[in-house]
Write an enzyme that holds these catalytic residues in place. Structure first.
Site, PDB file in Angstrom:
ATOM      1  N   LYS A 235       1.027  -0.565  -0.401  1.00 28.53           N
ATOM      2  CA  LYS A 235      -0.199   0.350  -0.123  1.00 28.53           C
ATOM      3  C   LYS A 235       1.387   1.566  -0.414  1.00 28.53           C
ATOM      4  CE  LYS A 235      -4.637   1.654   2.387  1.00 28.53           C
ATOM      5  NZ  LYS A 235      -5.286   1.226   3.775  1.00 28.53           N
TER       6      LYS A 235
ATOM      7  N   GLY B 126      -0.932   7.373  -5.765  1.00 27.82           N
ATOM      8  CA  GLY B 126      -0.026   5.930  -5.916  1.00 27.82           C
ATOM      9  C   GLY B 126       0.228   5.959  -4.490  1.00 27.82           C
TER      10      GLY B 126
ATOM     11  N   ARG C 126     -10.799 -10.932  -4.111  1.00 26.86           N
ATOM     12  CA  ARG C 126     -11.714 -10.009  -3.242  1.00 26.86           C
ATOM     13  C   ARG C 126     -13.274 -10.392  -3.755  1.00 26.86           C
ATOM     14  NH1 ARG C 126      -9.017  -4.715  -2.744  1.00 26.86           N
ATOM     15  NH2 ARG C 126      -6.565  -4.974  -2.598  1.00 26.86           N
TER      16      ARG C 126
ATOM     17  N   ASP D 129     -14.819  -4.512  -2.889  1.00 20.69           N
ATOM     18  CA  ASP D 129     -13.696  -4.622  -3.312  1.00 20.69           C
ATOM     19  C   ASP D 129     -13.157  -4.889  -1.636  1.00 20.69           C
ATOM     20  OD1 ASP D 129     -14.749  -2.193  -3.957  1.00 20.69           O
ATOM     21  OD2 ASP D 129     -12.614  -1.009  -3.281  1.00 20.69           O
ATOM     22  N   ASN D 130     -13.772  -4.671  -1.085  1.00 21.06           N
ATOM     23  CA  ASN D 130     -12.717  -4.522   0.676  1.00 21.06           C
ATOM     24  C   ASN D 130     -13.108  -5.973   0.780  1.00 21.06           C
ATOM     25  OD1 ASN D 130     -11.157  -2.567   0.074  1.00 21.06           O
ATOM     26  ND2 ASN D 130     -12.490  -0.753   0.676  1.00 21.06           N
TER      27      ASN D 130
END
Length: 486
Positions: free
Chosen positions: A115, A128, A188, A266-267
């Site tokens: 991350k 990003g 996911r 998506d989590n």
């Protein structure tokens, strides 16, 4: 020369085109190690890496031996606050390596993902990057949830990277970081949604077979995933298993008093693991309407709505898999979610209270008593608080609870109902009440004011002492309460 004893397993690359994009990591002006998860590094065979090798692999992202040759930004879609978004994907992270957990049953497949590691084709105009505050918050979240017995990703490494970032929702410019997380899959719900949305049944089937093989061993062992016979039933079974995992996760959040904040599809991971911590919170006091994210104006992801939202997300997973099983009836899988949630919720609340089960009816009566008191107490200006209540009454020992400074709050009709129900229960682990942890006046907590104080010390004085002290306190609690958490 770095020493490696880990079991490399770079299998995601085998899925091929359409599932990821090979990317180049960002180059940072500075690499200052702020957190290293040595206990998990030892668990997976990377504990012997020296400081230079750690920096090489987890700040510069040189590939690990026999692993992925280049980082992979994964492709997925997702429902965000109920709205479908086809422009998602790893926008500031990537899959860096995969390996086997040598200590777990069936040697589960683990990912090292990032991350804040730079832009990808899915950055959508973003930089990003990850703020240092965001990295610190994620480390604290994963440590606290692991210590509380929640199945969560692990913060593996955090480097400060020497850039100044601008953000609209916090004072800027602010310091930057790159995080490495250890996870049990980055597949996911939204990974399946992407291929269903594109009507790409071939890739959808490929991802399904891959997921069964690597993440649903109970289904893989009983079926040949390549056999067309019985595919519809396997899809239903897959949704049921993932749904039950998700139900148990939701129950653990509720018992812990955790509010995820961004429960988009998506989590949600198919392994039932909690991950990706943005605007999370822990409850200061019981409040079903408590929200973690300031932008959740409608309260979609409020504390009390989390089980319903997770079930809604499971239904979206079923929708995505419908092309593989057009005539499947997923209703039993949805019912299985509800049964699994209620069973796990009772078990988790009793475990948090430290008492042994007495059967479904008695357990349910105690749970009603717990929430009845917490709800009645929540509006009091001197509310006991969610964590303190379970700490005071751990093991069901009234004399212990009444010795606390909060003893005067334990009165009234709702308390009488709780006390009457509790009287029938005995301590599940009476021996741990002798631990020094229970001699404290207050439990270990991770409320927002504590996080802000920890960050303030870092931000204004570069003082990491409070952060390190909190990690030590959390781990000491975990060693008592959940010594075998995965």
């Amino acid at each position: 020369m770095a020493s490696f004893s880990y079991i490399a397993a770079p299998v995601f690359a085998d899925l091929g085109d359409g599932f990821y994009d090979a990317v180049t990591p960002a180059r940072f002006p500075m690499h200052r190690l702020r957190f290293r998860n040595q206990r998990w590094a030892e668990r997976i065979g990377l504990g012997q890496l020296d400081d230079a090798a750690w920096e090489t692999h987890f700040a510069r992202f040189d590939p690990l031996p026999d692993n992925l040759k280049a980082p992979l930004a994964l492709r997925y879609h997702g429902h965000q606050f109920g709205i479908y978004n086809p422009a998602l994907g790893d926008g500031r992270g990537f899959l860096f390596a995969q390996l086997r957990d040598s200590e777990a049953m069936a040697r589960r497949l683990l990912d090292l993902g990032t991350k804040g590691s730079g832009t990808t084709p899915w950055s959508r105009g973003g930089d990003g990057r990850l703020t240092l505050k965001g990295g610190v918050r994620e480390v604290l979240a994963t440590e606290m949830l692991e210590a509380s017995g929640v199945y969560t990703s692990k913060s593996f490494s955090l480097f400060e990277t020497g850039e100044m970032l601008f953000r609209g929702d916090e004072p800027s410019p602010t310091r930057s970081s790159v995080l490495v997380r250890l996870s049990h899959s980055h597949v996911r719900f939204g990974s399946f949604q992407r291929h269903a949305h594109a009507r790409d049944v071939e890739r959808l089937r490929r991802l399904f077979d891959f997921s069964v093989e690597h993440y649903v061993p109970e289904l893989h062992a009983s079926n040949d995933v390549k056999d067309e016979t019985g595919l519809e039933q396997r899809v239903v079974d897959f949704v049921k298993i993932v749904g039950e995992r998700s139900a148990r996760l939701a129950a653990s959040w509720m018992a812990t008093g955790f509010v995820h904040g961004v429960l988009n599809t998506d989590n949600m991971s198919i392994t039932g693991e909690s991950f990706d911590y943005g605007p999370y919170r822990f409850l200061p006091r019981y409040d079903p309407d408590f929200v973690a994210a300031y932008f959740d104006e409608g309260g979609r992801y409020a504390f009390g709505r989390q089980p319903t939202v997770v079930l809604w997300n499971v239904a979206r997973l079923a929708d995505a898999l419908r092309p593989l099983a057009p005539d499947a009836d997923f209703h039993p899988a949805m019912l299985a979610f509800e049964d699994a949630f209620h069973m796990a919720m009772r078990a988790d609340l009793l475990a948090r209270l430290g008492v042994a089960s007495r059967g479904v009816d008695e357990d349910a009566r105690l749970v009603d008593g717990i929430y009845g008191f917490l709800d009645a107490d929540a509006g009091h200006p001197r509310s006991v608080g969610y964590d303190a209540f379970f700490f005071d009454w751990y093991g069901g020992r009234e004399e212990r609870a009444m010795s606390k400074a909060r003893a005067d709050r334990y009165q009234g009709p709702a308390f009488d109902v709780f006390r009457s129900a509790l009287a029938e229960f005995s301590a599940a682990r009476p021996e741990i009440l002798a631990d020094s942890y229970f001699e404290r006046e207050d439990p270990c907590t991770l409320l927002i004011d504590e996080i802000e104080d920890i960050w303030s010390a870092i931000d204004t004085r570069d003082d990491w002492g409070p952060f390190e002290a909190k990690i030590a306190d959390i781990r000491a609690m975990g060693a008592v309460m959940h010594p075998h958490a995965e």
